[in-house]
Design a protein around this motif. Structure first.
Motif, short mmCIF file in Angstrom:
data_model
loop_
_atom_site.label_atom_id
_atom_site.label_comp_id
_atom_site.label_asym_id
_atom_site.label_seq_id
_atom_site.Cartn_x
_atom_site.Cartn_y
_atom_site.Cartn_z
N UNK A 206 0.81 -1.21 -0.01
CA UNK A 206 0.00 0.10 0.02
C UNK A 206 0.93 1.20 -0.17
N UNK A 207 1.79 1.13 0.77
CA UNK A 207 2.90 2.68 0.99
C UNK A 207 3.69 2.70 -0.09
N UNK A 208 3.79 1.43 -0.84
CA UNK A 208 4.79 1.72 -1.97
C UNK A 208 3.96 2.28 -3.23
N UNK A 209 2.88 1.72 -3.34
CA UNK A 209 2.10 2.06 -4.41
C UNK A 209 1.34 3.61 -4.34
N UNK A 210 1.10 4.01 -2.97
CA UNK A 210 0.92 5.43 -2.81
C UNK A 210 2.02 6.18 -3.04
N UNK A 211 3.04 5.87 -2.39
CA UNK A 211 4.15 6.98 -3.17
C UNK A 211 4.56 6.87 -4.38
N UNK A 212 4.45 5.94 -5.18
CA UNK A 212 4.93 5.95 -6.39
C UNK A 212 3.86 6.67 -7.10
N UNK A 213 2.40 6.68 -6.95
CA UNK A 213 1.51 7.36 -7.58
C UNK A 213 1.35 8.94 -7.36
N UNK A 214 2.03 9.34 -6.21
CA UNK A 214 2.15 10.42 -5.79
C UNK A 214 3.55 11.15 -6.67
N UNK A 215 4.44 10.28 -6.74
CA UNK A 215 5.65 10.59 -7.46
C UNK A 215 5.20 11.07 -8.83
N UNK A 216 4.65 9.95 -9.60
CA UNK A 216 4.24 10.23 -11.03
C UNK A 216 3.50 11.58 -11.20
N UNK A 217 2.46 11.83 -10.25
CA UNK A 217 1.84 13.18 -10.49
C UNK A 217 2.68 14.37 -10.29
N UNK A 218 3.53 14.30 -9.56
CA UNK A 218 4.54 15.50 -9.17
C UNK A 218 5.59 15.80 -10.21
N UNK A 219 6.33 14.53 -10.39
CA UNK A 219 7.54 14.55 -11.23
C UNK A 219 7.22 15.40 -12.75
N UNK A 220 8.05 16.17 -13.45
CA UNK A 220 7.78 16.84 -14.57
C UNK A 220 7.81 15.96 -15.66
N UNK A 221 7.19 16.41 -16.82
CA UNK A 221 7.13 15.48 -18.07
C UNK A 221 8.69 15.65 -18.65
#
Length: 639
Positions: A206-221
């Motif tokens: 849970x914590x891994x997927x939550x972190x990875x999802x947040x990172x994809x939302x924040x990282x620049x294209x």
């Protein structure tokens, strides 16, 4: 484009697994610990499991269980049990932001691992030290250093799941220093291991997927393109966050459910999918409000207001904007000039203008419409837009006036409350500072140093060394205890014993003491304000015993009755009346103002915590009415 609570999310996810395995339900652990009466390594394990479980929900209680585990592990002389007890206590200290104590315990655990050759245990300790440094922003480099030490051990021992968790910790740490590209590379390495070896602990995933999802939302294209990513950024963010939501729902993790719902709502908002964003944000708000997750609630309300604006429901947008301002202001009390987020008229006008251009394009392509129909549609569109602008302007003006009045009222009330709190905190700080000064008064320090000098002059190196050791230990304890509002009874008694040892050595045979502790007193569990009893002991020595030619004895008694800790300080000195008489005749009278300061502290503590702590002083007499000493009775409420 950033998730407003991303930093909190990464810190929440960091090192969740690395200090303990999957714990059973808390109620089962508590019952098992109560029912297990034997004092052995199994008992220590139960205490450690409870401490690990509580660290994320009630670290204060978790610390109490960890302290019991440390004491029992030392008693049974079991190195493995003591290692885990130090680890449990260290991570609870971290959660309480007591970083110095945490580092001491974790370094003790590290030494035990090295002495018994426990490499896997050492990796867990390194992860916990890394987590400690993550909580101190200026020490993120040290966090990475310890996480990478843990990685080296994980690779050497072949523990792939532990390695994946450590790589996730490194990724989260790089997020904390805005190195998103590097963070994603570590997350991908961890994901490869998770996919290959399938961890049994779903909470980790849970914590891994939550972190990875947040990172994809924040990282620049641009950063994604630089590392060869060819997918859709927000599709990946939604996918991984949806995975975390599914796991949280399966496990009944209500905080995780609310967090994932809010995160999916934000990602949809960034894509302009306002209806979907509104749906997820409303669900997140409802759950967060029910459970008291105010950080998630305020973020969900913000998303709701933006989503309503996106679908042109401006009244609802303004209502939720007002809610966001009020709740966000409550959560950000120290930021007096917090920016008041409002719907900007220019943004709304641009939206309407885009809609008008779209209508014009359609009209221009529709060759079947007559010029009259075209003119009518133009008039209708312009009239509708003017009406909409008028309504929006009226609502905005009305809400702005209401909000201005509310802000002025809140600012006035906040200023008055802050003034009252500042005055009260000043009194508490003054009392604590005076209490510290009363324990470390220059007269006592001078006498201690003079005694050390006399021992040295007499070539009594052993006594000088012993006295100096006790003196330095006492000074350290006094300074450390003064940092906390409450300390354990064990710590207070240790401080008192050191103080009386030093006075006994200095006055040789003229002073003796005895400490009696009833069986019903749990010294590790009971906590009292620091530096509370010592002024009464000092007063008994200087005004009771030192005025008596052959000295005397101090007796300290501790007993629990009806949720009260009863502390009795008894001396067989000359009594208060005789002490006052001798003091008035002496030009060199000992200036002991610690009792009056302690009385002020007790009044402030009773006022602050709504307690009924009390001190009663009794004069003792023999059968013929002669003074035989003084008794001080202190009643301290305990939970």
């Amino acid at each position: 484009m950033m998730l407003r609570y991303t930093a909190t999310l990464f810190l929440f996810c960091l090192c969740f697994k690395k200090t303990e395995a999957q714990e059973p339900a808390l109620d089962s652990l508590l019952k098992a610990e109560r029912d297990y009466l034997k004092e052995d390594s199994n008992k220590v394990k139960l205490l450690n499991d409870i401490a690990f479980y509580l660290k994320s929900v009630e670290p204060g209680k978790g610390l109490l269980y960890a302290q019991k585990a440390v004491a029992l592990a030392i008693k049974i002389n079991n190195a493995g049990s003591l290692l885990n007890a130090y680890l449990a206590r260290g991570v609870n200290y971290t959660k309480l932001s007591q970083f110095s104590n945490s580092l001491d315990d974790l370094q003790n655990a590290e030494k035990i691992c090295e002495s018994i050759g426990d490499k896997k245990g050492l990796a867990k300790v390194y992860n916990s030290i890394g987590d400690l440094y993550v909580h101190i922003p200026s020490n993120r480099e040290n966090a990475l250093l310890y996480f990478k030490k843990a990685t080296t051990i994980n690779e050497a021992t072949g523990d792939k799941i532990e390695l994946a968790g450590t790589l996730s910790n490194i990724g989260n740490t790089y997020v904390g220093i805005d190195s998103f590209t590097t963070a994603l590379q570590y997350f991908k390495r961890a994901q490869f291991l998770y996919d290959q070896f399938k961890p049994g602990n779903k909470e980790d995933m849970y914590h891994f997927y939550s972190s990875l999802g947040a990172l994809y939302a924040e990282i620049s294209a641009a950063d994604l393109q630089a590392i060869g990513f060819k997918g859709q950024q927000y599709d990946s963010a939604i996918y991984y966050t949806q995975e975390s939501l599914t796991i949280a729902d399966d496990l009944g993790m209500e905080y995780g459910i609310a967090l994932s719902l809010r995160q999916i709502g934000d990602i949809n908002l960034y894509q302009g999918k306002y209806t979907a964003a509104l749906s997820y944000a409303l669900k997140a708000k409802q759950l967060a409000q029910q459970k008291g997750y105010q950080g998630i609630e305020v973020d969900a309300i913000y998303t709701i207001s933006k989503a309503y604006a996106g679908i042109h429901h401006f009244d609802s947008a303004y209502v939720y904007t007002d809610q966001y301002i009020l709740l966000n202001d409550k959560l950000s009390y120290d930021e007096k000039k917090k920016t008041l987020t409002k719907m900007e008229l220019k943004y709304e006008f641009d939206k309407k203008e885009d809609s008008l251009h779209f209508q014009n394009a359609l009209l221009s392509k529709n060759n079947t419409l007559s010029k009259l129909q075209l003119r009518q549609q133009w008039l209708y569109s312009i009239g509708f837009m003017l009406l909409l602008l008028s309504i929006s302007g009226f609502v905005f003006y009305r809400n702005r006036n209401k909000q201005a009045k509310l802000i002025l009222q809140l600012e006035k009330e906040r200023a008055e409350q802050k003034q009252r709190e500042a005055e009260f905190e000043r009194k508490v700080s003054d009392a604590a500072l005076n209490s510290l000064r009363s324990q470390m008064n220059p007269h006592f320090i001078f006498n201690c140093l003079n005694s050390i000098k006399l021992y040295a002059v007499d070539n009594n190196a052993d006594s000088a060394t012993e006295y100096l050791g006790k003196f330095s230990r006492l000074m350290r304890l006094v300074l450390e205890n003064s940092k906390s509002d409450r300390i354990s009874l064990t710590q207070e008694i240790e401080t008192l014993q050191l103080y009386m040892d030093m006075e006994a050595m200095r006055f040789k045979e003229k002073m003796r003491y005895e400490i009696n502790i009833a069986n019903n007193v749990d010294m590790d569990y009971i906590e009292i304000p620091p530096m509370l009893i010592q002024p009464y002991v000092e007063n008994a020595i200087w005004h009771g015993l030192m005025s008596k030619e052959d000295g005397g004895k101090i007796t300290l008694s501790f007993n629990c009755q009806d949720n009260n800790l009863e502390v009795i300080v008894t001396d067989n000195g000359v009594g208060r009346a005789r002490a006052a008489e001798l003091k008035s005749k002496s030009a060199m009278a000992h200036k002991s103002f610690g009792m009056s300061i302690t009385h002020q502290r007790i009044e402030l503590i009773n006022q602050m915590y709504k307690t009924n702590m009390s001190v009663i002083v009794n004069d003792l007499y023999d059968g013929q009415g002669n003074a035989t000493g003084t008794e001080i009775r202190i009643d301290i409420p305990v939970e």
